[in-house]
Design a protein around this motif. Structure first.
Motif, PDB file in Angstrom:
ATOM      1  N   ARG A  25      -1.883   3.845  -5.015  1.00 33.17           N
ATOM      2  CA  ARG A  25      -0.522   3.842  -5.554  1.00 33.17           C
ATOM      3  C   ARG A  25       0.518   3.768  -4.432  1.00 33.17           C
ATOM      4  N   LEU A  79       2.071  -5.538  -7.380  1.00 34.43           N
ATOM      5  CA  LEU A  79       2.045  -4.724  -8.593  1.00 34.43           C
ATOM      6  C   LEU A  79       1.051  -5.269  -9.608  1.00 34.43           C
ATOM      7  N   LYS A  80       0.948  -6.604  -9.697  1.00 35.85           N
ATOM      8  CA  LYS A  80       0.171  -7.228 -10.764  1.00 35.85           C
ATOM      9  C   LYS A  80      -1.211  -7.704 -10.323  1.00 35.85           C
ATOM     10  N   ASP A  82      -2.671  -7.121  -6.897  1.00 33.63           N
ATOM     11  CA  ASP A  82      -3.071  -6.564  -5.598  1.00 33.63           C
ATOM     12  C   ASP A  82      -2.699  -7.469  -4.436  1.00 33.63           C
ATOM     13  N   HIS A 139      -0.607   7.905 -17.238  1.00 33.01           N
ATOM     14  CA  HIS A 139      -1.747   7.028 -16.987  1.00 33.01           C
ATOM     15  C   HIS A 139      -3.073   7.730 -17.288  1.00 33.01           C
ATOM     16  N   SER A 147       1.144   0.909 -14.442  1.00 26.77           N
ATOM     17  CA  SER A 147       1.067   0.307 -13.110  1.00 26.77           C
ATOM     18  C   SER A 147       2.363   0.593 -12.356  1.00 26.77           C
ATOM     19  N   TYR A 148       2.244   1.196 -11.173  1.00 27.65           N
ATOM     20  CA  TYR A 148       3.414   1.461 -10.338  1.00 27.65           C
ATOM     21  C   TYR A 148       2.969   1.584  -8.887  1.00 27.65           C
ATOM     22  N   GLU A 157       7.948  -0.161 -10.657  1.00 22.91           N
ATOM     23  CA  GLU A 157       7.221   0.047 -11.905  1.00 22.91           C
ATOM     24  C   GLU A 157       7.146  -1.250 -12.699  1.00 22.91           C
ATOM     25  N   GLU A 158       6.058  -1.389 -13.458  1.00 25.48           N
ATOM     26  CA  GLU A 158       5.953  -2.497 -14.386  1.00 25.48           C
ATOM     27  C   GLU A 158       6.849  -2.251 -15.594  1.00 25.48           C
TER      28      GLU A 158
END
Length: 346
Positions: A25, A79-80, A82, A139, A147-148, A157-158
């Motif tokens: 994270r 974030l989406k 890697d 989560h 996801s953050y 953050e997403e």
């Protein structure tokens, strides 16, 4: 019910930083919160009905924006995917918005896929340990994946998709296919989730409704989108969405359609689900709570009030020895889930 309008920011520090490192994270991000604040001018953003959204659309100097654009796309890829750079080739930052309302003062970045015009959002905020604990608990203990990413004082953050709760309560309740019983059931379960893990301030504008068509009807999922009030306030009612006047239309609906016995059934179901998630992520939840126990995310008077409130509410003394919000959350999970988990030693 009083809620702190100016909740202080609590910096992220050890051991939470090490925890975030361990679970991927905590990463060095290409963009920082303060960089987004270097805009030249702004103008109000209106929705399709010409209502002021309380967001401002930002304009940057061109020389600065070119680099910012690339860094935002790289942040989105982290974030989406890697950090897979290939996806950024067909993405574009269409707009950056800023909201003065609320504690986190977020920037919202709209990212468009040039191949099909589909779009997504991500949010860049000042990193606050209260919010990070809230995101991580969501989560681990809710039905929702979160996801953050965090780096120094920046939190990314997403976007959590759904109809804002306040808008839903104004426009959706009278639809012909709206299933009142199913929606009230979901609110009861949401209320239980918030209270068990002590997530506060779930007024209607702090959550969204995700509607899933079923083969005969609709299913509803209420998802929190504001995590700033994780384990901060002293009043136990702050952690129970049922007590906010903004949610009264749901409470009134529940009184008409759901009995006391059925309410208890739904509460029991949700406790069982949380207990099962806790079993699966036992070590990680334990690590997170230990971080919280060594951290400061509230003030002594609020800790003391919450101890007394929870003791009085449940006619118990199990919270007496708690000295901080981490202690309280640990005892709260143990106390609320004791009938559903065979062994809770943390």
């Amino acid at each position: 019910m009083e809620i702190s309008r100016k909740k202080p920011f609590f910096a992220i520090r050890e051991p939470l930083t090490s925890y975030l490192d361990q679970y991927s994270r905590h990463l060095e991000l290409p963009v920082k919160y303060d960089e987004l604040a270097q805009y030249r001018e702004s103008f109000p953003l209106f929705d399709k009905h010409d209502n002021n959204t309380l967001w401002d659309c930002l304009i940057y100097d061109e020389s600065f924006y070119d680099e910012l654009h690339e860094n935002l796309l790289m942040t989105y890829s982290l974030l989406k995917t890697d950090g897979d750079k290939e996806i950024t080739n067909h993405l574009r930052v269409e707009r950056i918005d800023f909201c003065h309302f609320g504690n986190s003062k977020p920037f919202r970045v709209k990212i468009v896929n040039l191949l099909n015009d589909n779009y997504d959002y991500m949010y860049v905020k000042k990193a606050d340990s209260s919010r990070v604990y809230g995101l991580e608990l969501e989560h681990l203990l809710s039905p929702n994946f979160i996801s953050y990413l965090v780096h120094e004082d920046t939190l990314v953050e997403e976007h959590i998709a759904g109809i804002p709760g306040d808008e839903f309560l104004k426009t959706e309740l009278e639809r012909p296919n709206f299933n009142r019983v199913r929606f009230v059931k979901e609110f009861i379960k949401f209320n239980e989730r918030c209270f068990i893990r002590l997530l506060g301030d779930m007024r209607s504008y702090n959550y969204v409704i995700d509607i899933t068509p079923d083969f005969e009807d609709e299913q509803y999922r209420i998802r929190a989108i504001d995590f700033d009030q994780q384990s901060y306030e002293g009043n136990k009612s702050v952690y129970l969405p049922q007590y906010f006047k903004e949610n009264n239309p749901i409470i009134e609906m529940g009184m008409d359609f759901v009995s006391v016995a059925t309410t208890r059934q739904y509460q029991f179901e949700e406790r069982t689900l949380i207990a099962r998630r806790l079993k699966l992520e036992y070590d990680r939840v334990d690590e997170l709570i230990e971080c919280m126990r060594e951290d400061t995310i509230s003030v002594p008077e609020k800790v003391e009030q919450l101890k007394q409130d929870l003791n009085q509410m449940s006619d118990t003394t199990v919270f007496n020895e708690c000295t901080n919000m981490g202690d309280i959350l640990k005892v709260q999970l143990r106390f609320m889930l004791s009938g559903h988990v065979a062994k809770l030693n943390f």
